[in-house]
Design an enzyme around this catalytic site. Structure first.
Site, PDB file in Angstrom:
ATOM      1  N   ASN A  38     -23.684  22.028 -20.897  1.00 24.90           N
ATOM      2  CA  ASN A  38     -24.698  21.762 -21.933  1.00 24.90           C
ATOM      3  C   ASN A  38     -25.102  20.281 -21.942  1.00 24.90           C
ATOM      4  OD1 ASN A  38     -26.402  22.687 -24.005  1.00 24.90           O
ATOM      5  ND2 ASN A  38     -25.005  21.942 -25.580  1.00 24.90           N
ATOM      6  N   ASP A  61     -14.393  21.044 -15.158  1.00 24.35           N
ATOM      7  CA  ASP A  61     -14.221  22.057 -16.196  1.00 24.35           C
ATOM      8  C   ASP A  61     -12.810  21.906 -16.754  1.00 24.35           C
ATOM      9  OD1 ASP A  61     -13.623  24.582 -17.540  1.00 24.35           O
ATOM     10  OD2 ASP A  61     -15.528  25.235 -16.688  1.00 24.35           O
ATOM     11  N   SER A 127     -14.887  21.004 -37.442  1.00 17.80           N
ATOM     12  CA  SER A 127     -16.167  21.207 -38.130  1.00 17.80           C
ATOM     13  C   SER A 127     -15.927  21.661 -39.561  1.00 17.80           C
ATOM     14  CB  SER A 127     -16.931  22.293 -37.374  1.00 17.80           C
ATOM     15  OG  SER A 127     -18.029  22.745 -38.135  1.00 17.80           O
ATOM     16  N   ALA A 128     -16.873  21.347 -40.425  1.00 17.93           N
ATOM     17  CA  ALA A 128     -16.829  21.840 -41.803  1.00 17.93           C
ATOM     18  C   ALA A 128     -16.890  23.360 -41.836  1.00 17.93           C
ATOM     19  CB  ALA A 128     -17.992  21.258 -42.596  1.00 17.93           C
ATOM     20  N   TYR A 152     -17.218  31.166 -33.041  1.00 22.95           N
ATOM     21  CA  TYR A 152     -17.232  29.711 -32.841  1.00 22.95           C
ATOM     22  C   TYR A 152     -16.374  29.018 -33.898  1.00 22.95           C
ATOM     23  CZ  TYR A 152     -18.676  24.892 -33.513  1.00 22.95           C
ATOM     24  OH  TYR A 152     -18.644  23.539 -33.727  1.00 22.95           O
ATOM     25  N   LYS A 156     -12.556  26.761 -33.835  1.00 20.83           N
ATOM     26  CA  LYS A 156     -12.235  25.448 -34.427  1.00 20.83           C
ATOM     27  C   LYS A 156     -10.978  25.576 -35.298  1.00 20.83           C
ATOM     28  CE  LYS A 156     -15.417  23.074 -32.582  1.00 20.83           C
ATOM     29  NZ  LYS A 156     -15.036  22.100 -31.573  1.00 20.83           N
ATOM     30  N   PHE A 181     -19.480  17.210 -40.820  1.00 20.20           N
ATOM     31  CA  PHE A 181     -20.496  17.950 -41.553  1.00 20.20           C
ATOM     32  C   PHE A 181     -21.714  18.063 -40.599  1.00 20.20           C
ATOM     33  CE2 PHE A 181     -18.640  19.232 -45.542  1.00 20.20           C
ATOM     34  CZ  PHE A 181     -17.364  18.770 -45.305  1.00 20.20           C
ATOM     35  N   ASN A 201     -31.304  25.970 -32.592  1.00 20.73           N
ATOM     36  CA  ASN A 201     -30.773  26.772 -33.696  1.00 20.73           C
ATOM     37  C   ASN A 201     -30.639  25.940 -34.960  1.00 20.73           C
ATOM     38  OD1 ASN A 201     -30.202  29.152 -32.108  1.00 20.73           O
ATOM     39  ND2 ASN A 201     -28.556  27.952 -31.165  1.00 20.73           N
ATOM     40  N   VAL A 220     -38.191  28.380 -42.745  1.00 17.07           N
ATOM     41  CA  VAL A 220     -37.155  28.027 -43.724  1.00 17.07           C
ATOM     42  C   VAL A 220     -36.404  29.314 -44.070  1.00 17.07           C
ATOM     43  CG1 VAL A 220     -36.719  27.133 -46.042  1.00 17.07           C
ATOM     44  CG2 VAL A 220     -38.538  26.126 -44.639  1.00 17.07           C
TER      45      VAL A 220
HETATM   46  P1  NAD Z   1     -22.569  19.303 -26.923  1.00 17.97           P
HETATM   47  O1  NAD Z   1     -22.765  20.688 -26.419  1.00 17.97           O
HETATM   48  O2  NAD Z   1     -23.722  18.364 -26.807  1.00 17.97           O
HETATM   49  O3  NAD Z   1     -21.291  18.637 -26.226  1.00 17.97           O
HETATM   50  C1  NAD Z   1     -20.198  19.400 -25.767  1.00 17.97           C
HETATM   51  C2  NAD Z   1     -20.011  19.045 -24.309  1.00 17.97           C
HETATM   52  O4  NAD Z   1     -18.916  19.799 -23.777  1.00 17.97           O
HETATM   53  C3  NAD Z   1     -21.241  19.367 -23.453  1.00 17.97           C
HETATM   54  O5  NAD Z   1     -21.680  18.205 -22.794  1.00 17.97           O
HETATM   55  C4  NAD Z   1     -20.737  20.434 -22.473  1.00 17.97           C
HETATM   56  O6  NAD Z   1     -21.353  20.311 -21.207  1.00 17.97           O
HETATM   57  C5  NAD Z   1     -19.247  20.169 -22.458  1.00 17.97           C
HETATM   58  N1  NAD Z   1     -18.430  21.340 -22.098  1.00 17.97           N
HETATM   59  C6  NAD Z   1     -18.574  22.602 -22.552  1.00 17.97           C
HETATM   60  N2  NAD Z   1     -17.633  23.402 -21.979  1.00 17.97           N
HETATM   61  C7  NAD Z   1     -16.877  22.610 -21.163  1.00 17.97           C
HETATM   62  C8  NAD Z   1     -15.784  22.843 -20.300  1.00 17.97           C
HETATM   63  N3  NAD Z   1     -15.272  24.080 -20.141  1.00 17.97           N
HETATM   64  N4  NAD Z   1     -15.261  21.821 -19.605  1.00 17.97           N
HETATM   65  C9  NAD Z   1     -15.782  20.572 -19.745  1.00 17.97           C
HETATM   66  N5  NAD Z   1     -16.845  20.291 -20.525  1.00 17.97           N
HETATM   67  C10 NAD Z   1     -17.378  21.302 -21.242  1.00 17.97           C
HETATM   68  O7  NAD Z   1     -22.102  19.412 -28.430  1.00 17.97           O
HETATM   69  P2  NAD Z   1     -21.952  18.263 -29.516  1.00 17.97           P
HETATM   70  O8  NAD Z   1     -22.948  18.528 -30.566  1.00 17.97           O
HETATM   71  O9  NAD Z   1     -21.884  16.946 -28.872  1.00 17.97           O
HETATM   72  O10 NAD Z   1     -20.536  18.640 -30.121  1.00 17.97           O
HETATM   73  C11 NAD Z   1     -19.347  18.029 -29.660  1.00 17.97           C
HETATM   74  C12 NAD Z   1     -18.163  18.702 -30.310  1.00 17.97           C
HETATM   75  O11 NAD Z   1     -18.275  18.591 -31.713  1.00 17.97           O
HETATM   76  C13 NAD Z   1     -18.053  20.194 -30.008  1.00 17.97           C
HETATM   77  O12 NAD Z   1     -16.690  20.520 -29.870  1.00 17.97           O
HETATM   78  C14 NAD Z   1     -18.637  20.842 -31.243  1.00 17.97           C
HETATM   79  O13 NAD Z   1     -18.116  22.133 -31.451  1.00 17.97           O
HETATM   80  C15 NAD Z   1     -18.182  19.874 -32.321  1.00 17.97           C
HETATM   81  N6  NAD Z   1     -19.064  19.893 -33.491  1.00 17.97           N
HETATM   82  C16 NAD Z   1     -20.388  19.676 -33.347  1.00 17.97           C
HETATM   83  C17 NAD Z   1     -21.225  19.722 -34.447  1.00 17.97           C
HETATM   84  C18 NAD Z   1     -22.715  19.526 -34.301  1.00 17.97           C
HETATM   85  O14 NAD Z   1     -23.463  19.923 -35.193  1.00 17.97           O
HETATM   86  N7  NAD Z   1     -23.203  18.912 -33.245  1.00 17.97           N
HETATM   87  C19 NAD Z   1     -20.690  19.986 -35.716  1.00 17.97           C
HETATM   88  C20 NAD Z   1     -19.314  20.184 -35.840  1.00 17.97           C
HETATM   89  C21 NAD Z   1     -18.499  20.123 -34.714  1.00 17.97           C
HETATM   90  C1  UD1 Z   2     -24.654  25.222 -38.314  1.00 12.64           C
HETATM   91  C2  UD1 Z   2     -23.625  26.207 -37.800  1.00 12.64           C
HETATM   92  C3  UD1 Z   2     -22.231  25.698 -38.119  1.00 12.64           C
HETATM   93  C4  UD1 Z   2     -22.030  24.277 -37.584  1.00 12.64           C
HETATM   94  C5  UD1 Z   2     -23.125  23.392 -38.199  1.00 12.64           C
HETATM   95  C6  UD1 Z   2     -23.070  21.972 -37.718  1.00 12.64           C
HETATM   96  C7  UD1 Z   2     -24.824  28.355 -37.957  1.00 12.64           C
HETATM   97  C8  UD1 Z   2     -24.899  29.664 -38.671  1.00 12.64           C
HETATM   98  N1  UD1 Z   2     -23.870  27.499 -38.411  1.00 12.64           N
HETATM   99  O1  UD1 Z   2     -24.527  25.220 -39.702  1.00 12.64           O
HETATM  100  O2  UD1 Z   2     -21.246  26.540 -37.555  1.00 12.64           O
HETATM  101  O3  UD1 Z   2     -20.760  23.792 -37.936  1.00 12.64           O
HETATM  102  O4  UD1 Z   2     -24.401  23.932 -37.825  1.00 12.64           O
HETATM  103  O5  UD1 Z   2     -23.451  21.921 -36.386  1.00 12.64           O
HETATM  104  O6  UD1 Z   2     -25.545  28.091 -37.002  1.00 12.64           O
HETATM  105  N2  UD1 Z   2     -32.425  26.113 -41.351  1.00 12.64           N
HETATM  106  C9  UD1 Z   2     -33.717  26.574 -41.546  1.00 12.64           C
HETATM  107  N3  UD1 Z   2     -34.501  26.773 -40.438  1.00 12.64           N
HETATM  108  C10 UD1 Z   2     -34.054  26.542 -39.160  1.00 12.64           C
HETATM  109  C11 UD1 Z   2     -32.723  26.076 -38.991  1.00 12.64           C
HETATM  110  C12 UD1 Z   2     -31.941  25.887 -40.111  1.00 12.64           C
HETATM  111  O7  UD1 Z   2     -34.163  26.786 -42.666  1.00 12.64           O
HETATM  112  O8  UD1 Z   2     -34.809  26.768 -38.200  1.00 12.64           O
HETATM  113  C13 UD1 Z   2     -31.595  25.850 -42.550  1.00 12.64           C
HETATM  114  C14 UD1 Z   2     -30.308  26.655 -42.615  1.00 12.64           C
HETATM  115  O9  UD1 Z   2     -30.527  27.888 -43.251  1.00 12.64           O
HETATM  116  C15 UD1 Z   2     -29.402  25.699 -43.400  1.00 12.64           C
HETATM  117  C16 UD1 Z   2     -29.888  24.308 -42.980  1.00 12.64           C
HETATM  118  O10 UD1 Z   2     -31.211  24.495 -42.481  1.00 12.64           O
HETATM  119  O11 UD1 Z   2     -29.623  25.842 -44.783  1.00 12.64           O
HETATM  120  C17 UD1 Z   2     -29.021  23.672 -41.893  1.00 12.64           C
HETATM  121  O12 UD1 Z   2     -28.927  24.590 -40.803  1.00 12.64           O
HETATM  122  P1  UD1 Z   2     -28.180  24.175 -39.427  1.00 12.64           P
HETATM  123  O13 UD1 Z   2     -28.752  22.895 -38.922  1.00 12.64           O
HETATM  124  O14 UD1 Z   2     -28.244  25.357 -38.519  1.00 12.64           O
HETATM  125  O15 UD1 Z   2     -26.691  23.866 -39.873  1.00 12.64           O
HETATM  126  P2  UD1 Z   2     -25.642  24.774 -40.683  1.00 12.64           P
HETATM  127  O16 UD1 Z   2     -26.239  26.009 -41.193  1.00 12.64           O
HETATM  128  O17 UD1 Z   2     -24.990  23.887 -41.670  1.00 12.64           O
END
Ligand code: NAD
Ligand code: UD1
Length: 343
Positions: A38, A61, A127-128, A152, A156, A181, A201, A220
């Site tokens: 990714n 990996d 994650s929250a 997912y 966590k 968060f 998403n 929304v």
């Molecule tokens: P991201 O997808 O941009 O980063 C994750 C990275 O892991 C990617 O670069 C991907 O290529 C790599 N990866 C996936 N599978 C792998 C494997 N098998 N071996 C080696 N590398 C691998 O995601 P992010 O938004 O930077 O999130 C980073 C971490 O934080 C993740 O663990 C995610 O679950 C967690 N997290 C993210 C959010 C968010 O909203 N972005 C919120 C809460 C927690």
């Molecule tokens: C999502 C993930 C959650 C993850 C968090 C942080 C889902 C169901 N949950 O949560 O597991 O920890 O991101 O990465 O995907 N919204 C819209 N229109 C859109 C997209 C979102 O209205 O096109 C709204 C949602 O309903 C929500 C808010 O925006 O109320 C935030 O959404 P999103 O960014 O997807 O985050 P979370 O729902 O908090």
């Protein structure tokens, strides 16, 4: 701390790249490993441009233990910041085995290799989502965990439990679980940012792609929640603040900490409509939206009590909503197709 490097797994991804920049700027030697499922090497090229350093990057990996061993032989690792994993909630519902194997299997593989090399320090991206549907707000670290509704989120939660068990059994481990968060925004340079594949998403990548003209309008998901304007409320945190939270956690861990959990959020919630309006103000572009039904699995409100991190880590989010939107817009408008070149 002794000399050596911080290994950042998933370091080429969204939160990883921003954290690598902050680590390098704080004076740490960093090594990155990422299987690029990714992400792309272009993000690391940009990190090197921002920092003026060549961060050693391995395309590995985490399930490949021999490749991990090779990396640990080449570099003395002091601590692992573990971001690698899959994170798409919808995909995890369709492909649970892939998520359990990658996130949980990958973490176990990594932990086993760490042990072989005597590395007992880890900071984990949680994650929250582990809190499930909140029973009170703001959510502090004592809030019950485990009520996750999708694979997912369960990965966590399970990984947190595995790490807690290891710390109980083997006292040499130091583990910090960071419950994020909602990370948004981008580095101030506009060179790195979130680059989702396909239609986003999450809210803010979607909003920014509407503003830049890649998508027509925001949908929304629900305006009948028990919130001030009826739309969902979340705790959005600037990704650079989040990255600095990791540096603070590392300094804390260096003193020896056992297993500790911290929320990384701002403590403030904003609604979907407030976010779209703030982005319009920052970008000067319209963000048209239509109201649709609720998204399955969504909750009304979620925001952090972030006071423990302030007290123990000496860290507090500093960047406000306007800055989150301004920096996201700079990244999005400079890179309308993300790290890929226009096709
Ligand atoms: P991201 O997808 O941009 O980063 C994750 C990275 O892991 C990617 O670069 C991907 O290529 C790599 N990866 C996936 N599978 C792998 C494997 N098998 N071996 C080696 N590398 C691998 O995601 P992010 O938004 O930077 O999130 C980073 C971490 O934080 C993740 O663990 C995610 O679950 C967690 N997290 C993210 C959010 C968010 O909203 N972005 C919120 C809460 C927690
Ligand atoms: C999502 C993930 C959650 C993850 C968090 C942080 C889902 C169901 N949950 O949560 O597991 O920890 O991101 O990465 O995907 N919204 C819209 N229109 C859109 C997209 C979102 O209205 O096109 C709204 C949602 O309903 C929500 C808010 O925006 O109320 C935030 O959404 P999103 O960014 O997807 O985050 P979370 O729902 O908090």
């Amino acid at each position: 701390m002794a000399t050596g490097s911080i290994l950042v797994t998933g370091g080429a991804g969204y939160v990883g790249t921003h954290t690598v920049v902050e680590l390098v700027e704080a004076g740490y030697d960093v090594v990155v490993m990422d299987n690029l499922v990714n992400a792309s090497m272009e993000s690391m090229r940009r990190v090197n441009e921002i920092t003026g350093k060549q961060v050693p990057t391995f395309s590995i990996d985490m399930l490949d233990k021999e490749a991990l061993r090779d990396l640990f032989r080449k570099h003395k690792i002091l601590c692992v910041m573990h971001f690698a994993g899959l994170k798409a909630v919808g995909e995890s519902c369709n492909k649970p085995l892939l998520y359990y194997k990658t996130n949980i299997g990958g973490t176990i593989s990594l932990l086993e290799v760490m042990k072989e090399f005597g590395v007992y320090n880890m900071i984990f991206s949680s994650s929250a989502t582990v809190y499930g549907s909140p029973s009170y707000l703001p959510i502090d670290e004592k809030h019950p965990v485990g009520g996750c509704t999708n694979p997912y989120g369960k990965t966590k939660y399970f990984i947190e439990e595995i790490l807690k068990d290891i710390c109980t059994a083997e006292k040499q481990w130091n583990v910090v679980l960071l419950r994020y968060f909602n990370p948004v925004g981008a580095h101030v340079s506009g060179k790195i940012g979130e680059d989702p594949q396909g239609v986003p998403n999450n809210l803010m990548p979607y909003v920014s792609q509407v503003a830049v003209g890649r998508l027509k309008e925001l949908t929304v998901y629900g305006d009948d929640y028990d919130t001030p304007d009826g739309t969902g409320v979340r705790d959005y945190i600037h990704v650079v603040d989040l990255a600095q939270g990791h540096v603070a956690a590392l300094k804390y861990l260096e003193k020896g900490c056992g297993c500790k959990v911290f929320n990384l959020g701002t403590g403030k919630g904003y609604s979907v409509i407030e976010m779209a309006k703030a982005f319009e103000a920052a970008s000067g572009k319209p963000v048209p939206y239509k109201i649709a039904g609720r998204r399955a699995g969504d909750i009304a409100s979620c925001y952090a009590d972030a006071s423990l991190a302030e007290k123990e880590l000496g860290w507090k989010a500093k960047l406000d909503l306007a800055k989150m939107c301004e920096d996201l817009w700079r990244w999005q408008s400079n890179n309308p197709t993300g790290f890929r070149t226009e096709s």
